[in-house]
Design a protein around this motif. Sequence first.
Motif, PDB file in Angstrom:
ATOM      1  N   PRO A 277       0.829  -1.205   0.000  1.00 21.72           N
ATOM      2  CA  PRO A 277       0.000   0.000   0.000  1.00 21.72           C
ATOM      3  C   PRO A 277       0.867   1.260   0.000  1.00 21.72           C
ATOM      4  O   PRO A 277       2.062   1.206   0.290  1.00 21.72           O
ATOM      5  CB  PRO A 277      -0.802  -0.125   1.305  1.00 21.72           C
ATOM      6  N   ARG A 278       0.275   2.390  -0.298  1.00 18.70           N
ATOM      7  CA  ARG A 278       1.025   3.639  -0.376  1.00 18.70           C
ATOM      8  C   ARG A 278       1.745   3.935   0.944  1.00 18.70           C
ATOM      9  O   ARG A 278       2.845   4.490   0.946  1.00 18.70           O
ATOM     10  CB  ARG A 278       0.072   4.789  -0.707  1.00 18.70           C
ATOM     11  N   THR A 279       1.129   3.578   2.064  1.00 18.18           N
ATOM     12  CA  THR A 279       1.705   3.886   3.377  1.00 18.18           C
ATOM     13  C   THR A 279       2.742   2.865   3.836  1.00 18.18           C
ATOM     14  O   THR A 279       3.312   3.025   4.915  1.00 18.18           O
ATOM     15  CB  THR A 279       0.589   3.970   4.432  1.00 18.18           C
ATOM     16  N   GLU A 280       2.968   1.822   3.042  1.00 22.47           N
ATOM     17  CA  GLU A 280       3.877   0.750   3.469  1.00 22.47           C
ATOM     18  C   GLU A 280       5.165   0.767   2.649  1.00 22.47           C
ATOM     19  O   GLU A 280       5.546  -0.230   2.025  1.00 22.47           O
ATOM     20  CB  GLU A 280       3.181  -0.606   3.354  1.00 22.47           C
ATOM     21  N   LEU A 281       5.849   1.897   2.650  1.00 25.91           N
ATOM     22  CA  LEU A 281       7.123   2.009   1.947  1.00 25.91           C
ATOM     23  C   LEU A 281       8.120   0.959   2.431  1.00 25.91           C
ATOM     24  O   LEU A 281       8.838   0.345   1.632  1.00 25.91           O
ATOM     25  CB  LEU A 281       7.702   3.413   2.164  1.00 25.91           C
ATOM     26  N   GLU A 282       8.167   0.733   3.746  1.00 23.68           N
ATOM     27  CA  GLU A 282       9.157  -0.199   4.288  1.00 23.68           C
ATOM     28  C   GLU A 282       8.941  -1.619   3.782  1.00 23.68           C
ATOM     29  O   GLU A 282       9.907  -2.358   3.550  1.00 23.68           O
ATOM     30  CB  GLU A 282       9.118  -0.177   5.826  1.00 23.68           C
ATOM     31  N   LEU A 283       7.682  -2.024   3.599  1.00 27.24           N
ATOM     32  CA  LEU A 283       7.419  -3.364   3.075  1.00 27.24           C
ATOM     33  C   LEU A 283       7.763  -3.467   1.590  1.00 27.24           C
ATOM     34  O   LEU A 283       8.043  -4.560   1.088  1.00 27.24           O
ATOM     35  CB  LEU A 283       5.962  -3.748   3.314  1.00 27.24           C
ATOM     36  N   PRO A 304      11.292   0.890  11.313  1.00 23.76           N
ATOM     37  CA  PRO A 304      10.517   1.458  12.416  1.00 23.76           C
ATOM     38  C   PRO A 304       9.605   0.397  13.032  1.00 23.76           C
ATOM     39  O   PRO A 304       9.166  -0.534  12.341  1.00 23.76           O
ATOM     40  CB  PRO A 304       9.700   2.577  11.756  1.00 23.76           C
ATOM     41  N   PRO A 305       9.263   0.524  14.316  1.00 25.08           N
ATOM     42  CA  PRO A 305       8.433  -0.505  14.964  1.00 25.08           C
ATOM     43  C   PRO A 305       7.017  -0.579  14.407  1.00 25.08           C
ATOM     44  O   PRO A 305       6.366  -1.622  14.513  1.00 25.08           O
ATOM     45  CB  PRO A 305       8.430  -0.072  16.439  1.00 25.08           C
ATOM     46  N   THR A 306       6.527   0.505  13.802  1.00 20.41           N
ATOM     47  CA  THR A 306       5.154   0.484  13.289  1.00 20.41           C
ATOM     48  C   THR A 306       4.974  -0.487  12.130  1.00 20.41           C
ATOM     49  O   THR A 306       3.855  -0.926  11.853  1.00 20.41           O
ATOM     50  CB  THR A 306       4.746   1.893  12.819  1.00 20.41           C
ATOM     51  N   VAL A 307       6.064  -0.854  11.445  1.00 18.17           N
ATOM     52  CA  VAL A 307       5.959  -1.773  10.310  1.00 18.17           C
ATOM     53  C   VAL A 307       5.448  -3.137  10.769  1.00 18.17           C
ATOM     54  O   VAL A 307       4.796  -3.855  10.012  1.00 18.17           O
ATOM     55  CB  VAL A 307       7.319  -1.918   9.605  1.00 18.17           C
ATOM     56  N   ALA A 308       5.720  -3.486  12.011  1.00 16.81           N
ATOM     57  CA  ALA A 308       5.332  -4.806  12.521  1.00 16.81           C
ATOM     58  C   ALA A 308       3.857  -4.900  12.849  1.00 16.81           C
ATOM     59  O   ALA A 308       3.351  -6.010  13.063  1.00 16.81           O
ATOM     60  CB  ALA A 308       6.157  -5.138  13.767  1.00 16.81           C
ATOM     61  N   ARG A 314      -0.723  -5.963   6.959  1.00 13.38           N
ATOM     62  CA  ARG A 314      -0.894  -7.296   7.549  1.00 13.38           C
ATOM     63  C   ARG A 314      -0.927  -8.402   6.495  1.00 13.38           C
ATOM     64  O   ARG A 314      -0.475  -9.523   6.749  1.00 13.38           O
ATOM     65  CB  ARG A 314      -2.156  -7.336   8.406  1.00 13.38           C
ATOM     66  N   ARG A 315      -1.456  -8.118   5.302  1.00 17.23           N
ATOM     67  CA  ARG A 315      -1.525  -9.162   4.265  1.00 17.23           C
ATOM     68  C   ARG A 315      -0.117  -9.548   3.810  1.00 17.23           C
ATOM     69  O   ARG A 315       0.174 -10.737   3.617  1.00 17.23           O
ATOM     70  CB  ARG A 315      -2.352  -8.660   3.073  1.00 17.23           C
ATOM     71  N   ILE A 316       0.764  -8.567   3.651  1.00 21.19           N
ATOM     72  CA  ILE A 316       2.132  -8.865   3.248  1.00 21.19           C
ATOM     73  C   ILE A 316       2.872  -9.579   4.372  1.00 21.19           C
ATOM     74  O   ILE A 316       3.623 -10.535   4.123  1.00 21.19           O
ATOM     75  CB  ILE A 316       2.856  -7.568   2.841  1.00 21.19           C
ATOM     76  N   ARG A 317       2.667  -9.146   5.616  1.00 21.95           N
ATOM     77  CA  ARG A 317       3.316  -9.830   6.744  1.00 21.95           C
ATOM     78  C   ARG A 317       2.865 -11.287   6.817  1.00 21.95           C
ATOM     79  O   ARG A 317       3.669 -12.192   7.091  1.00 21.95           O
ATOM     80  CB  ARG A 317       3.006  -9.103   8.060  1.00 21.95           C
ATOM     81  N   ARG A 318       1.586 -11.521   6.575  1.00 23.06           N
ATOM     82  CA  ARG A 318       1.073 -12.898   6.607  1.00 23.06           C
ATOM     83  C   ARG A 318       1.758 -13.751   5.536  1.00 23.06           C
ATOM     84  O   ARG A 318       2.158 -14.893   5.793  1.00 23.06           O
ATOM     85  CB  ARG A 318      -0.444 -12.885   6.400  1.00 23.06           C
ATOM     86  N   LEU A 431      -0.981 -15.957  12.566  1.00 20.93           N
ATOM     87  CA  LEU A 431      -1.778 -15.639  11.381  1.00 20.93           C
ATOM     88  C   LEU A 431      -3.213 -15.298  11.753  1.00 20.93           C
ATOM     89  O   LEU A 431      -4.176 -15.875  11.251  1.00 20.93           O
ATOM     90  CB  LEU A 431      -1.739 -16.815  10.398  1.00 20.93           C
ATOM     91  N   ASP A 432      -3.367 -14.328  12.671  1.00 27.04           N
ATOM     92  CA  ASP A 432      -4.703 -13.885  13.068  1.00 27.04           C
ATOM     93  C   ASP A 432      -5.084 -12.653  12.261  1.00 27.04           C
ATOM     94  O   ASP A 432      -4.470 -12.340  11.233  1.00 27.04           O
ATOM     95  CB  ASP A 432      -4.741 -13.598  14.568  1.00 27.04           C
ATOM     96  N   ASP A 433      -6.078 -11.916  12.727  1.00 28.64           N
ATOM     97  CA  ASP A 433      -6.552 -10.755  11.967  1.00 28.64           C
ATOM     98  C   ASP A 433      -5.530  -9.632  11.921  1.00 28.64           C
ATOM     99  O   ASP A 433      -5.508  -8.842  10.968  1.00 28.64           O
ATOM    100  CB  ASP A 433      -7.857 -10.230  12.580  1.00 28.64           C
ATOM    101  N   ASP A 434      -4.676  -9.525  12.953  1.00 26.40           N
ATOM    102  CA  ASP A 434      -3.739  -8.405  13.027  1.00 26.40           C
ATOM    103  C   ASP A 434      -2.359  -8.735  12.470  1.00 26.40           C
ATOM    104  O   ASP A 434      -1.662  -7.855  11.957  1.00 26.40           O
ATOM    105  CB  ASP A 434      -3.586  -7.939  14.485  1.00 26.40           C
ATOM    106  N   VAL A 435      -1.922  -9.990  12.615  1.00 28.09           N
ATOM    107  CA  VAL A 435      -0.562 -10.400  12.237  1.00 28.09           C
ATOM    108  C   VAL A 435       0.445  -9.401  12.835  1.00 28.09           C
ATOM    109  O   VAL A 435       1.305  -8.858  12.145  1.00 28.09           O
ATOM    110  CB  VAL A 435      -0.380 -10.499  10.706  1.00 28.09           C
ATOM    111  N   ASP A 436       0.309  -9.175  14.133  1.00 26.28           N
ATOM    112  CA  ASP A 436       1.171  -8.217  14.844  1.00 26.28           C
ATOM    113  C   ASP A 436       2.490  -8.902  15.195  1.00 26.28           C
ATOM    114  O   ASP A 436       2.515  -9.877  15.948  1.00 26.28           O
ATOM    115  CB  ASP A 436       0.470  -7.727  16.110  1.00 26.28           C
ATOM    116  N   LEU A 437       3.584  -8.376  14.662  1.00 31.01           N
ATOM    117  CA  LEU A 437       4.894  -8.987  14.875  1.00 31.01           C
ATOM    118  C   LEU A 437       5.764  -8.162  15.829  1.00 31.01           C
ATOM    119  O   LEU A 437       6.991  -8.223  15.765  1.00 31.01           O
ATOM    120  CB  LEU A 437       5.612  -9.153  13.531  1.00 31.01           C
TER     121      LEU A 437
END
Length: 675
Positions: A277-283, A304-308, A314-318, A431-437
């Motif tokens: 997404p536009r806001t996910e430069l780090e990914l 940055p910690p917000t990337v996690a 979350r879809r890319i992290r999954r 692999l839940d709804d948030d995929v918080d790492l």
Amino acid sequence: MTLAEIARLAGVGRAAVSNWRRRHDTFPAQIGGTATSPNFSLRDIEKWLRDNGKLGKTTTREWLWPRFEALGDRDEAGLAIATVGRLLARGESDGGVSDGAGAGPVRAAVELGRREGAYDIFMFLFRRWLDTHVRQITTTPETLADLMADLALRTRGPFVGERHEDPIRVLDPACGSGHLLAAAAKTVPTTLHRPATLLGCDRDPVLTALTEARLALLPDPEAPGPMPVIAPGDSLRADPLIGAQADMVLCNPPANERDWGYEDLAADTRWVYGTPPRTELELAWVQHCLARLRPGGSAVLLLPPTVAARKAGRRIRRSLLRTGALRAVVALPPGSAAPHSLSLHLWVLRRPAPEESPQGPGAFLFVDAAARFPRSTSRDSGPEGGELGAFIRSVVGTAGGGVVAGGSHEPATEDSGATAWTAAVPVIDLLDDDVDLTPGRHVTPSSGHVGPRLADSWSEVGELLDGLRAESACLAAIELARGTEDRPSATVGELARAEALTLRSGRLPAEAAVSEPGHARVPLLTISDLLLDESPSGWVYPDDAVVVEPRDVVVVGVSREFSAWVHEGPPMAVGPQIHALRVDPDALDPWFLAGSLKSPANARHAGTHASSSSRIDVRRLQVRRIDLSEQRRYSDAFRHLAAFEGLAERLRIVAMRMGRDLGDELAAGRLANGE
């Protein structure tokens, strides 16, 4: 040139230069600046110092930097320094240098480099250039760069058909000033006894020129490799190294950029794990780095910690988790790198190789080094850089084995004591709804580690309470007079002019982030450290910094953190908006001075009151004029007051830590059954 620069060139303090200016009619006239910060001609100052025998003995290289700085333009000065490095690396004469404004400084630097060491002279100029433009250029601290290179080595492989003599190809697609590639050039030959091929690119052509010269001048490692290939260009939009396949990728990518090419790259083949997404430069950078790896290659990124945790990613992290491309996330303590207020994350990745046997979803490694190394508030202690690196290396594992490298699902051994701050979590559970790492959400210290820590904390509480009782008794015995005697006062500026003290304002050297203490380095204290209640955030060379010695008075010139104290520890450097006052012991007592300056009424008088971040004009702070014997009476009271405040602050910090530990234990139902 400023008075501070003249002092550096002459090898004296700024007060000495001010004295020369007052006492010698022949001292060059001011040509610019203001009354409080005058500027002088470099040519006139050099002539005056030579004529009066006041040139420092070891300042030959110090005369180089003002000549490059006089070029005025950031890019022109940077390219001139890069030219110096290129000529020194190739052993060429300066005949190819054009006769422009930078020709003289370049020729002088090349000549000095051949006499005193090419790498040393180039790095001296390079660091000064970075220091001047520190707000525009992000660098990776030396020890963090070493750690990232080491983790990438521990995570790489196995490769089929790999030969021992083959070079290890290391890529940094946003190389900036080359800190990560320089770390790889040192780590790869030392660890694997194999040469390293260094590849890098950056959008700033000045930085690429400087990085290329820097890497070409590196001292020969154990296994020297081919010349580095550093190209200017935007890796995401038009990668100049598009065909390169690396064994390792190290990257500290730019953050918070909205215009990174989202519309142009929507259908890019690199987005194997999902369109960022536009806001996910780090990914986008994460997937770019994976695309540039050969199968089995590894990558370590500083993010940055917000990337996690951001929902948009979350879809890319999954997808990264399901495919096994992302192997571990390490949370670093705040202050490990810029921005120093954040607990940045290291993402450890590997591009799976076809020949690897399938492991299934397996387990994912979280390392909460931020919880393992909470910062102390002691202003006399430095960061635990060496312990931090050793801890992370121990839990990530060794080359060819361990949690990440070999695919083992078992964490580090209990004997290491590391499992209190690590967690090997099954991927399926993530692999839940948030995929918080975020590591802090998954790492819970075990009861076996919290118990002993609580016992130590209770012991510390007892010692602090004993100290508070002793200091409170001394303070309670102080008798205060009813009236106030009208005594004249003097400002810090007036005391400086009378030579009762020397005032120096701190600054930020080029290497200003966390790094291990090395030979002749001192800790650096910044405003960010004070805002975060942390110890000094890095280690710097004293020649590049304003250093406070024991019995110097340190004054913080920001309203929100305004304070003053007597430095009693080893030498320490101070950053911008922190000031060092060195007193004449025959005129001032340092404890009396610090206690007087610290008065809240003083801050109100000298502050701008615009906001909590307003600056304090240190020169306007006032001190009562009393004789030295009476100063010492007040000095004793100020000592006890400072000790009382320090003990109370330390007790607050210990109480908060204990509250967190004990609260977690009680919430987990670990209250023992009583009789």
